[in-house]
Design an enzyme around this catalytic site. Structure first.
Site, PDB file in Angstrom:
ATOM      1  N   ASP A 122      96.769  72.103  -9.883  1.00 25.16           N
ATOM      2  CA  ASP A 122      96.947  71.121  -8.822  1.00 25.16           C
ATOM      3  C   ASP A 122      97.229  69.753  -9.434  1.00 25.16           C
ATOM      4  OD1 ASP A 122      97.040  70.600  -6.108  1.00 25.16           O
ATOM      5  OD2 ASP A 122      95.057  71.438  -5.727  1.00 25.16           O
TER       6      ASP A 122
ATOM      7  N   ASP B 157     100.383  68.005  -4.811  1.00 25.86           N
ATOM      8  CA  ASP B 157      99.533  67.657  -3.681  1.00 25.86           C
ATOM      9  C   ASP B 157     100.118  66.466  -2.909  1.00 25.86           C
ATOM     10  OD1 ASP B 157      96.726  67.869  -2.397  1.00 25.86           O
ATOM     11  OD2 ASP B 157      96.812  65.764  -2.984  1.00 25.86           O
TER      12      ASP B 157
ATOM     13  N   GLU C 172     102.600  70.791  -1.288  1.00 26.31           N
ATOM     14  CA  GLU C 172     101.806  70.612  -0.078  1.00 26.31           C
ATOM     15  C   GLU C 172     102.584  69.659   0.825  1.00 26.31           C
ATOM     16  OE1 GLU C 172      97.284  69.406   1.279  1.00 26.31           O
ATOM     17  OE2 GLU C 172      98.343  68.130  -0.142  1.00 26.31           O
TER      18      GLU C 172
ATOM     19  N   HIS D  46      90.979  75.055   0.377  1.00 26.63           N
ATOM     20  CA  HIS D  46      89.795  74.223   0.147  1.00 26.63           C
ATOM     21  C   HIS D  46      89.662  73.081   1.149  1.00 26.63           C
ATOM     22  CE1 HIS D  46      93.003  72.051  -1.909  1.00 26.63           C
ATOM     23  NE2 HIS D  46      92.263  70.967  -1.812  1.00 26.63           N
ATOM     24  N   ASP D  47      90.687  72.838   1.965  1.00 29.20           N
ATOM     25  CA  ASP D  47      90.640  71.766   2.961  1.00 29.20           C
ATOM     26  C   ASP D  47      90.431  72.273   4.384  1.00 29.20           C
ATOM     27  OD1 ASP D  47      90.939  69.598   1.255  1.00 29.20           O
ATOM     28  OD2 ASP D  47      93.125  69.657   1.325  1.00 29.20           O
TER      29      ASP D  47
END
Length: 545
Positions: free
Chosen positions: A99, A200, A249, A317-318
């Site tokens: 990431d 990201d 993302e 994870h969000d």
């Protein structure tokens, strides 16, 4: 690379290092802990892992406030541990994606510290500054976490922009030096053996340059602002030179931009993580709006059919746990977890699994604000309570929406702390891990984990389920999601009842089909017109209806 499009045949798995496995007895997951579980990922059928943020950090936003892009946070290990981990993954034929938070750094990053202490420093222009005072902000732009997106610094007599927390100042991507820094960072990690990057917050990079007030203060200053392509073009040489697999993302992205960014010749990405489908749970009262979900997912399936490739995911994870926001964790936890797996994983695209999803883990079940660690959740609590919202109501909202729902430790065994650690974990485990854990699921032929393993093997073994065209069968209801996958005359039908009520097959005929895979016991003839709550079936069609 032997197969230039290997990712179209792959299954990805996101690892949240802080919560995967603790190997050094401090209650925090780490890189050596991940390495001990590679055989587990191999047994699941994983082809690449996406490691979420592990860099040195101020730990304000769970590692996404980076203080050093070229290091490992000590709580996770060392660069030597990272090298060993990559080597071990490669030995198991698993690729490694890292990431990279592009939009912002930590306010503790040396770049920002230099920017604050010396306005003539070249690092000052690494960030976005505007004239302001202690009481007046440059405009009405708001942080995604709430409040103004600007923080005034008296020593500079100006305010800096932060799309997220004030501890996460936005980088100034208009500055070519910032773009060169990021390209150099990617090369640095490529030299250490990574196979890909997840970039990201790509859709946050470009900001309005007039810095005017906007109609929707929380999104309009960065969403749909033309010019991001210029920034991405400066990263393209290092990405292509190293043959890296690139995931973006891209929340809020429109179809035209997605098609351009995914173009095999001129684009920047192999996959985009768009979020159109993952917020329907917020409207799921009294039930999931399946018709809207069908329309949204089908839009992306059809839109990228000839102009890209879909990333398939229902957790990360969000996000809260899928079985809690799509499914029914109370009455049909196991069955709905399996139904969701069959529903999304067999669409056309590359499936992502988030750690614990393959067990059907539910939300965290927290009932007190003291149990939360997520910055966004704690800020939301403070803001809502200050606005007079009753505490019970705020906590109920967080129980559904908090990012901490996905960040509880991975349960490996039924033992204390779920086998994640022998020390009290940094955050509490989800409820029910005495029964929901890898050890127990691995020995149960009817478990959610076993279902995922079988489903992954099935998808990889049937070309039509990997490469076939997606065709929606609109059942015109708010229960069933039905679609067909077809390739060279080979036709498969997916039927999923995404509700707690019995549904009937009104828009399609099952009499010319063979039931191949299901999450329930059904009649051997496979043409039962009633589809039970959270029942999922995969049929091989002997001929088209």
């Amino acid at each position: 690379m032997a197969d230039a499009q290997w990712w179209q045949h792959a299954v990805g798995y996101e690892i949240y290092p802080q919560s995967f496995l603790d190997s050094n007895h401090d209650g925090v997951g780490d890189l050596p802990g991940i390495q001990t579980k590679i055989s587990y990922l191999t047994s699941l059928g994983v082809d690449f892992v996406w490691l979420s943020a592990f860099y040195p950090s101020g730990q304000v936003d769970s590692g996404y406030d980076v203080t050093d892009y070229r290091g490992i946070d000590p709580q996770y290990g060392t660069l030597a541990d990272f090298t060993d981990l990559v080597t071990a993954f490669h030995a198991a034929n698993i690729k490694v994606v890292i990431d990279l938070a592009l939009n912002h750094t930590s306010s503790q990053h040396p770049w920002f510290q230099a920017a604050v202490h010396d306005t003539t420093s070249p690092y000052h222009d690494y960030y976005i500054w505007r004239p302001a005072t202690a009481t007046t902000r440059p405009n009405n732009w708001e942080s995604i976490f709430g409040g103004s997106a600007w923080t005034y610094v008296p020593a500079v007599d100006a305010a800096y922009l932060h799309t997220f927390a004030e501890d996460q100042p936005d980088l100034n991507w208009e500055n070519p030096a910032v773009r060169r820094e990021m390209a150099a960072t990617i090369q640095w990690w490529a030299d250490r053996g990574i196979d890909g990057v997840r970039l990201d917050g790509v859709t946050h990079l470009k900001k309005r340059q007039d810095f005017a007030n906007v109609g929707h203060p929380r999104v309009d200053y960065y969403q749909d602002v033309t010019g991001t392509d210029v920034f991405l073009a400066d990263l393209q040489p290092v990405l292509k030179r190293n043959n890296l697999f690139v995931i973006g993302e891209a929340g809020g992205i429109d179809m035209t931009t997605a098609q351009r960014w995914l173009d095999p010749q001129q684009g920047f990405f192999h996959l985009l993580l768009e979020f159109d489908h993952v917020h329907f749970w917020e409207k799921a009262e009294p039930k999931l709006p399946v018709a809207a979900l069908r329309a949204t997912l089908s839009k992306w399936q059809f839109g990228l059919e000839k102009s890209g490739w879909n990333a398939l995911f229902i957790e990360n994870h969000d996000l809260p746990r899928a079985v809690s926001y799509y499914g029914d964790p109370v009455n049909y936890r196991r069955r709905s977890a399996k139904a969701l797996a069959l529903w999304y994983l067999l669409m056309k695209g590359t499936p992502f699994i988030y750690q614990g999803q393959e067990l059907g883990l539910p939300n965290a079940g927290f009932t007190q604000i003291s149990q939360y660690r997520d910055l966004d959740s704690r800020l939301y609590y403070q803001q809502q309570r200050a606005a007079g919202v009753p505490e019970k109501q705020v906590l109920a909202q967080l129980a559904m929406r908090s990012r901490d729902n996905a960040r509880t430790p991975m349960p490996w065994t039924h033992q204390r702390y779920g086998g994640f650690s022998d020390h009290e974990p940094w955050i509490q485990l989800a409820p029910g891990t005495e029964q929901i854990n890898v050890e127990r699921e691995s020995h149960d032929p009817h478990s959610v984990l076993t279902f995922y393993q079988q489903l992954i093997r099935l998808k990889k073994s049937v070309p039509a389920l990997e490469q076939g065209r997606y065709e929606l069968i609109d059942t015109r209801d708010d229960q069933l999601y039905v679609y067909r996958r077809t390739l060279n005359g080979d036709n498969w039908l997916v039927v999923v009842n995404m509700s707690d009520q019995v549904a009937t097959t009104q828009e399609f005929d099952l009499t010319t089909s063979e039931l191949i895979f299901t999450n329930t016991e059904v009649d051997a003839d496979s043409d039962d017109l009633e589809i039970h709550p959270w029942e999922a079936r995969l049929y091989h069609l002997r001929k088209l209806e």
